[in-house]
Enzyme design. Structure first.
Site, mmCIF file in Angstrom:
data_model
loop_
_atom_site.group_PDB
_atom_site.id
_atom_site.type_symbol
_atom_site.label_atom_id
_atom_site.label_comp_id
_atom_site.label_asym_id
_atom_site.label_seq_id
_atom_site.Cartn_x
_atom_site.Cartn_y
_atom_site.Cartn_z
ATOM 1 N N ASP A 137 0.848 -1.189 0.000
ATOM 2 C CA ASP A 137 0.000 0.000 0.000
ATOM 3 C C ASP A 137 0.887 1.243 0.000
ATOM 4 O OD1 ASP A 137 -1.964 1.931 0.367
ATOM 5 O OD2 ASP A 137 -2.105 1.587 2.527
ATOM 6 N N ASP A 159 -4.028 3.996 2.830
ATOM 7 C CA ASP A 159 -5.469 3.783 3.021
ATOM 8 C C ASP A 159 -5.793 2.356 3.441
ATOM 9 O OD1 ASP A 159 -5.091 2.355 0.684
ATOM 10 O OD2 ASP A 159 -6.649 3.400 -0.466
ATOM 11 N N ASP A 202 -2.011 -1.220 -3.720
ATOM 12 C CA ASP A 202 -2.292 -0.498 -4.956
ATOM 13 C C ASP A 202 -1.156 -0.687 -5.956
ATOM 14 O OD1 ASP A 202 -0.288 1.307 -3.977
ATOM 15 O OD2 ASP A 202 -1.842 2.377 -2.867
ATOM 16 N N ASP A 221 -5.526 -10.664 -15.149
ATOM 17 C CA ASP A 221 -6.640 -11.566 -14.892
ATOM 18 C C ASP A 221 -7.770 -11.231 -15.860
ATOM 19 O OD1 ASP A 221 -7.977 -13.633 -13.372
ATOM 20 O OD2 ASP A 221 -6.799 -12.943 -11.661
ATOM 21 N N GLU A 281 -8.004 -21.024 -15.967
ATOM 22 C CA GLU A 281 -8.454 -21.660 -14.731
ATOM 23 C C GLU A 281 -9.647 -22.536 -15.074
ATOM 24 O OE1 GLU A 281 -9.934 -20.450 -10.242
ATOM 25 O OE2 GLU A 281 -10.783 -19.446 -11.985
ATOM 26 N N ASP A 306 -7.211 -18.136 -3.811
ATOM 27 C CA ASP A 306 -8.407 -18.902 -3.450
ATOM 28 C C ASP A 306 -8.111 -20.070 -2.513
ATOM 29 O OD1 ASP A 306 -10.265 -17.422 -4.888
ATOM 30 O OD2 ASP A 306 -10.008 -18.594 -6.714
#
Length: 596
Positions: free
Chosen positions: A43, A47, A51, A120, A287, A361
């Site tokens: 970060d 915040d 990012d 992605d 995937e 995941d």
């Protein structure tokens, strides 16, 4: 003490056809991919959410690690119902992550360092806030109505009443896979959350819109795509009901949308329309939950021009009971080896493997497959050793190279992931299961385990942010962090560096055949790689007890007793003698004989 099993499994020879010979030169075969989950990586503005400028600040770290590709989980505009996998604008960056200019700077920074970027691609579904869906839901006569999958209630039933859904499919994130829309009086399909409506890939306008978007990203310098649940995009005609498993609330729709009837047609069209005459320039990984070895051979056959490789889930399910991932069972090493070996054999002559232990995941590898207590360092290194030297392209999930562990969940309020929260509500509120047992299953298998911030330092918030992180840092960051490991030759990170170098320096790792050893042993993971006169032995004790391997179990053309030690995770690797070898807990050693 383990027992010897002298049987072996020969897993293919070096490919010989013209197409396979060309594939041997594909750059993605000899590289290592590093997955960045942006909100938890670094970060830059305090915040509490990672990012793109934060990623840019760590590019030297990734270059020093030796990886060749960064796979960036979604940074597109999104309501963040599923942490960015619900996209409302495919061609813009969500302000929480930065700007398009930041992303251009990231691409440039990677390319300057000799690395590539894979984005992605989430095109099975969009967000319900995407303009396409907003228009589609505006009326039954909308121009884009057929861009999504709409169906009326079951005959004789009123929309919204229980059982009126067009079929009985359950959502992967709990509940029914259909959401009733009162304005138009129809249901739309959502295989994930209700805010993730499925696109209708039967509509050629949808496909062309997706292909145009992909070309737009390639023109910006992106080097390929990781394609989210891409084998779900083709649904069976008529969307028939699924079989209802014992004790289940909904039907299993997977046979009707997993690797559906037009999937190969769609992928070949995508490849042709997006990647043109030289698809080998780009990395494409699909995937594909539930894909079989036989299906993967077709998906990854270079002559078919669909995808370079797939993410399959078979070895991810070795600890799942009848109730799935939240019904865990102990892992049998023989079952894990059989799964990985089956894929090595199946894709030995046609296609290509992806190699991974964890991702955004899945729980942390060292907590799931290793020993995250006393033997954390050794087990993290051992797991990396057996994975990275198999045939395929290895993927490192952020923090894996540090041996990061699962986190600590005190109660349900500590969870952020929609899948975990939905499961708890259904398991406790609908099924009446014991809340304590459900919570324990979430602690083990929940996706939030891998989504805690990367542990950069032993300072406040592990050096991830100067603010309050969106999800708490794992408490052991003072012991496990990058600052403590960079430059330490005995660290987990240095071990990953050495394995990545081995892939670059030894062709046998990329192109050699693979022979599994000791398939029935419940402690030792061993295999042999061969290319011409070069032979490599990977020998690892994946247990927290010592293990004995009789010499005859390693018998073969190579004299392993005299072989050079290429890599090890112990100070003094066990010698191989006529009597065999005694391996310490989680000991892993790589030996090489060069007959050339």
């Amino acid at each position: 003490m383990t027992t010897a099993d002298e049987s072996v499994l020969l897993l293919g020879e070096t490919p010989t056809s013209d197409a396979e010979a060309a594939a041997e030169q594909a750059w993605w075969r000899s590289t290592v991919v590093y997955q960045v989950y942006p909100r938890s990586f670094a970060d830059s503005d305090g915040d509490g959410v990672g990012d793109i400028p934060g990623i840019i600040s760590r590019l030297d770290y990734l270059q020093d690690l030796g990886v060749g590709v960064v796979w960036l989980s979604p940074v597109y505009r999104s309501p963040q119902d599923d942490n960015g996998y619900d996209i409302s604008d495919y061609q813009d960056v969500d302000p929480m992550f930065g700007t398009l200019e930041d992303l251009d700077a990231l691409i440039a920074g990677l390319h300057e360092r000799g690395m590539r970027l894979v984005m992605d691609l989430v095109v099975n579904h969009t967000s319900d806030e995407h303009p396409w869906f907003v228009e589609s839901a505006s009326s039954r006569d909308a121009a884009r109505r057929d861009w999504y999958i709409w169906r009326p209630p079951r005959p004789g039933m009123a929309g919204g009443e229980p059982g009126a859904e067009p079929n009985n499919w359950g959502s992967i994130f709990s509940g029914p896979a259909w959401q009733y829309d009162e304005r138009t009086g129809e249901y739309y399909l959502h295989l994930f959350t209700r805010k993730q409506p499925d696109l209708n890939w039967e509509n050629p306008e949808v496909r062309q819109a997706v292909y145009a978007m992909m070309r737009w990203w390639l023109d910006r310098g992106v080097d390929g795509f990781r394609m989210d649940v891409i084998n779900f995009i083709s649904k069976a005609e008529g969307l028939p009901d699924g079989e209802v498993p014992p004790g289940a609330l909904y039907g299993n729709g997977f046979p009707h949308f997993g690797s559906g009837p037009r999937i190969h047609e769609f992928l070949q069209e995508m490849n042709r329309e997006v990647f043109g005459d030289d698809p080998s320039r780009f990395l494409t990984v699909g995937e594909m939950p539930g894909a079989t070895v036989e299906q993967a051979r077709r998906y990854t056959d270079a002559e078919r021009r669909e995808v370079n490789m797939i993410f399959q889930f078979e070895h991810m399910e070795v600890d799942e009971g009848p109730g799935g991932k939240f019904d865990p069972r102990p892992i049998a090493l023989s079952e894990l080896k059989a799964s990985l070996g089956r894929w090595q054999e199946g894709l030995a002559s046609v296609g290509w493997n992806s190699l991974y232990w964890s991702n955004h995941d899945r729980p942390r590898a060292v907590s799931r497959f290793g020993d995250d207590g006393v033997h954390r360092v050794a087990s993290a290194k051992a797991l990396a050793t057996v994975l990275h030297l198999m045939r395929g392209t290895p993927y490192v999930y952020q923090g894996e190279e540090l041996g990061m562990t699962n986190t600590v969940f005190r109660d349900l309020d500590d969870f952020r992931d929609v899948e975990s929260l939905n499961h708890y509500r259904e398991a406790v509120g609908v099924r009446g299961q014991d809340p304590a047992q459900v919570l324990e299953a979430l602690r083990y298998a929940g996706r939030d385990n891998s989504r805690t911030p990367v542990q950069w330092t032993d300072g406040p918030q592990a050096g991830f942010t100067t603010g309050e992180p969106w999800i708490p840092v794992t408490p052991n960051y003072r012991e496990i962090n990058a600052a403590a490991q960079v430059g330490d030759p005995d660290s987990v990170r240095s071990h990953y560096q050495r394995l990545i170098r081995l892939r670059r320096e030894h062709a046998v790792v990329v192109d050699g055949s693979l022979r599994m050893l000791l398939p029935d042993d419940e402690q030792v993971f061993a295999y042999e790689r061969t290319l011409g006169g070069v032979r490599m032995l990977v020998l690892a004790n994946l247990s927290s007890a010592s293990a004995t391997v009789p010499a005859q179990a390693l018998a073969g053309p190579a004299d392993w007793a005299q072989a050079a030690v290429l890599n090890t995770n112990v100070a003094n690797p066990a010698a191989i003698t006529d009597a065999g070898v005694e391996l310490a807990p989680w000991e892993a050693t790589v030996r090489l004989v060069d007959g050339t």
